[in-house]
Enzyme design. Structure first.
Site, mmCIF file in Angstrom:
data_model
loop_
_atom_site.group_PDB
_atom_site.id
_atom_site.type_symbol
_atom_site.label_atom_id
_atom_site.label_comp_id
_atom_site.label_asym_id
_atom_site.label_seq_id
_atom_site.Cartn_x
_atom_site.Cartn_y
_atom_site.Cartn_z
ATOM 1 N N GLY A 260 0.847 -0.671 -0.062
ATOM 2 C CA GLY A 260 0.234 0.096 0.392
ATOM 3 C C GLY A 260 0.636 1.647 0.381
ATOM 4 C CD GLU A 294 1.229 -9.402 1.147
ATOM 5 O OE1 GLU A 294 1.344 -9.875 1.833
ATOM 6 O OE2 GLU A 294 -0.023 -8.081 0.868
ATOM 7 N N PRO A 295 4.766 -4.205 -0.620
ATOM 8 C CG PRO A 295 6.708 -3.614 -1.014
ATOM 9 C CD PRO A 295 6.029 -4.626 -0.321
ATOM 10 N NE ARG A 297 -0.602 2.583 -5.772
ATOM 11 C CZ ARG A 297 -0.861 2.753 -6.621
ATOM 12 N NH1 ARG A 297 -1.555 3.536 -7.542
ATOM 13 N NH2 ARG A 297 -2.394 2.444 -6.100
ATOM 14 N NE ARG A 334 -2.852 3.826 -10.728
ATOM 15 C CZ ARG A 334 -3.199 4.807 -10.686
ATOM 16 N NH1 ARG A 334 -2.175 5.970 -11.831
ATOM 17 N NH2 ARG A 334 -3.481 5.076 -8.799
ATOM 18 C CE1 TYR A 338 -8.629 1.956 -8.918
ATOM 19 C CE2 TYR A 338 -6.837 2.364 -9.949
ATOM 20 C CZ TYR A 338 -7.991 1.479 -9.436
ATOM 21 O OH TYR A 338 -7.500 -0.114 -9.052
ATOM 22 C CB CYS A 366 -16.088 4.280 -28.786
ATOM 23 S SG CYS A 366 -15.207 4.580 -30.653
ATOM 24 C CE1 TYR A 395 -2.221 -2.831 -9.112
ATOM 25 C CE2 TYR A 395 -0.891 -1.241 -7.669
ATOM 26 C CZ TYR A 395 -1.060 -1.914 -7.271
ATOM 27 O OH TYR A 395 -0.792 -3.065 -6.497
HETATM 28 C C1 LIG Z 1 -2.608 -5.149 -4.006
HETATM 29 C C2 LIG Z 1 -2.306 -5.886 -3.186
HETATM 30 C C3 LIG Z 1 -0.500 -5.499 -1.925
HETATM 31 C C4 LIG Z 1 0.111 -4.313 -3.088
HETATM 32 O O1 LIG Z 1 -0.627 -3.191 -2.359
HETATM 33 P P1 LIG Z 1 -0.137 -2.039 -3.769
HETATM 34 O O2 LIG Z 1 -0.489 -0.267 -3.520
HETATM 35 O O3 LIG Z 1 0.770 -1.872 -4.780
HETATM 36 O O4 LIG Z 1 1.777 -1.859 -2.329
HETATM 37 C C5 LIG Z 1 0.220 -5.859 -1.026
HETATM 38 N N1 LIG Z 1 -1.045 -7.037 -0.716
HETATM 39 C C6 LIG Z 1 -2.070 -7.684 -0.508
HETATM 40 C C7 LIG Z 1 -3.092 -8.009 -0.622
HETATM 41 C C8 LIG Z 1 -2.879 -7.260 -2.004
HETATM 42 O O5 LIG Z 1 -4.321 -7.100 -2.516
#
Ligand SMILES: *Cc1c(COP(=O)(O)O)cnc(C)c1O
Length: 442
Positions: A260, A294-295, A297, A334, A338, A366, A395
């Site tokens: 995140g 778990e990065p 982005r 995106r 978003y 279109c 993404y």
């Molecule tokens: C999407 C996701 C991430 C990565 O999110 P980012 O915003 O790209 O860092 C990590 N863990 C889980 C479970 C996710 O669904």
């Protein structure tokens, strides 16, 4: 590492400010826009546009800086869904990252890229029996479980296969990550995770079932998070739950803290790895947990861009004129999905130096949503001019579609002064290669 603040909060950064905040990009008087050591015009000449370009050096530097900030505190599991290209997975895996996957397809990609199964975690709110069997057969590190129903399912699949599934319970900490509604995941009304209040009972339940080995907890509160406060709040709740579980006699060895981390798309400061590491340290020091992050982005977003060519410009009845690109929402979704802001920079230095006037930058698909930017101050652009749409590494390509029968775009990987194509453009005939017309139609 970020652009000087604009004069007013609503004013878009200048092209110079955008480039100043991105050290992997530079405008050369002769070669035009250069990424790492390669002129982007050379890539566009060879592969055509639209075309994705990734910077291996940039990606490596980002992983290194995150790893350094974490200082051994947590292992990095790259979230494959942000960009699943084999070359990027190979690079990240080779540099020591594990993988967080959310489907059997992503699991297969991570394995194909050489990421060891012991460094792979399987997340996601729903998994098929086939996907679970593949994960167990590969011997991945853990499966993150999001519901009681899923625990039943995994227990059955594992017991039938004669295996024990290491599972972590993904809790929903009910924390507002302060991000866009479509990318927040840690609120009680989101579909993700197990309600915090149910987690302890479910953990005990999992420990009692055949085929399951509960190893810990997981959480992921959303995406494009720019402040450390929501992490601090979520980590505090997770730490409290770890203590409660242990007090109840459960074995808790791992905590997957999710991803995140946000990046600076416009002029905002991206998430700071040091602050994130500080939040981990203050919440979990002394708990003797194996931590994972778990990065997605944060690692790949800034390392990629989308090259496009201006097809034409047209006047907009009393409104900003339209600049129509050959790239569309079919490549980069995106902005349509978003309302995301992406920097747009001409490749030609003379163009980039021109006086900026507001234009709407759109694609040829279109749909009115096929719009990259509204009232964006840009120097006058003419048909045939090329632009780079910045920070499109995450993404981007993974969300591509072939809507309007548009073939998937090619990709290139730059590494310092070298570059290579890493995906060819899909051909038009490939669009219907797997279709058939029934013989009864004559
Ligand atoms: C999407 C996701 C991430 C990565 O999110 P980012 O915003 O790209 O860092 C990590 N863990 C889980 C479970 C996710 O669904």
């Amino acid at each position: 590492m970020h652009a000087p603040a604009p004069a007013t909060p609503d004013q878009d950064p200048t092209l110079a400010a955008l480039l100043a905040a991105r050290p992997h990009l530079a405008m050369h008087a002769h070669d035009g826009l250069v990424m790492e050591g390669v002129a982007l015009n050379a890539v566009a000449d060879a592969l055509g546009t639209p075309c994705w370009v990734y910077g291996a050096g940039t990606l490596r530097r980002r992983l290194d800086s995150l790893t350094a900030a974490l200082g051994g505190l947590a292992r990095v599991h790259y979230a494959v869904k942000a960009n699943d290209h084999l070359a990027l997975l190979h690079l990240l895996g080779g540099a020591g990252a594990g993988a967080d996957v959310v489907s059997g397809g992503e699991l297969a990609r991570a394995l194909a890229a050489g990421i060891p199964p012991g460094r792979i975690v399987f997340s996601g709110v729903g998994k098929t029996a086939d996907e679970l069997r593949a994960a167990l057969a590969a011997g991945i590190a853990q499966i993150n479980v999001e519901s009681a129903a899923e625990l039943d399912q995994i227990s059955a699949v594992a017991a039938a296969a004669g295996r024990v599934a290491p599972v972590a319970l993904r809790i929903n900490p009910d924390i507002d990550a302060g991000t866009h509604a479509k990318i927040t995941t840690g609120l009680a009304h989101n579909k993700f995770g197990i309600p915090y209040a149910d987690a302890a009972a479910l953990y005990a339940d999992a420990a009692a079932r055949p085929g399951l080995l509960p190893v810990g907890l997981a959480l992921h509160i959303g995406s494009q998070i720019l402040s450390v406060a929501p992490y601090r709040a979520a980590f505090a709740r997770a730490a409290a739950l770890v203590r409660d579980l242990r007090a109840a006699g459960q074995l808790v060895t791992r905590l997957d803290c999710g991803g995140g981390l946000g990046i600076g798309y416009r002029d905002e400061a991206g998430a700071a790895p040091a602050a994130f590491a500080g939040a981990l340290r203050s919440a979990f020091t002394g708990l003797d947990l194996e931590l994972m992050v778990e990065p997605g982005r944060w690692l790949v977003g800034p390392a990629g861009l989308l090259l496009a060519t201006v097809l034409l410009t047209k006047g907009g009845q009393g409104m900003p004129p339209f600049v129509v690109l050959d790239a569309a929402m079919t490549e980069l979704m995106r902005p349509a999905l978003y309302d995301a802001w992406h920097g747009i920079v001409p490749l030609d230095p003379a163009r980039a130096a021109g006086p900026a006037v507001p234009v709407d930058v759109v694609g040829p698909v279109c749909e009115s949503a096929d719009t990259f930017a509204r009232a964006r101050p840009l120097p006058p652009l003419l048909a045939g001019d090329r632009v780079a749409i910045l920070d499109a590494g995450a993404y981007g390509a993974v969300m591509s579609s072939t809507y309007n029968a548009r073939p998937l775009a090619p990709a290139a990987l730059i590494d310092g002064a070298r570059w290579a194509p890493i995906r060819r453009r899909q051909t038009v005939a490939e669009l219907w290669r797997d279709e058939s017309v029934p013989t009864f139609m004559g």
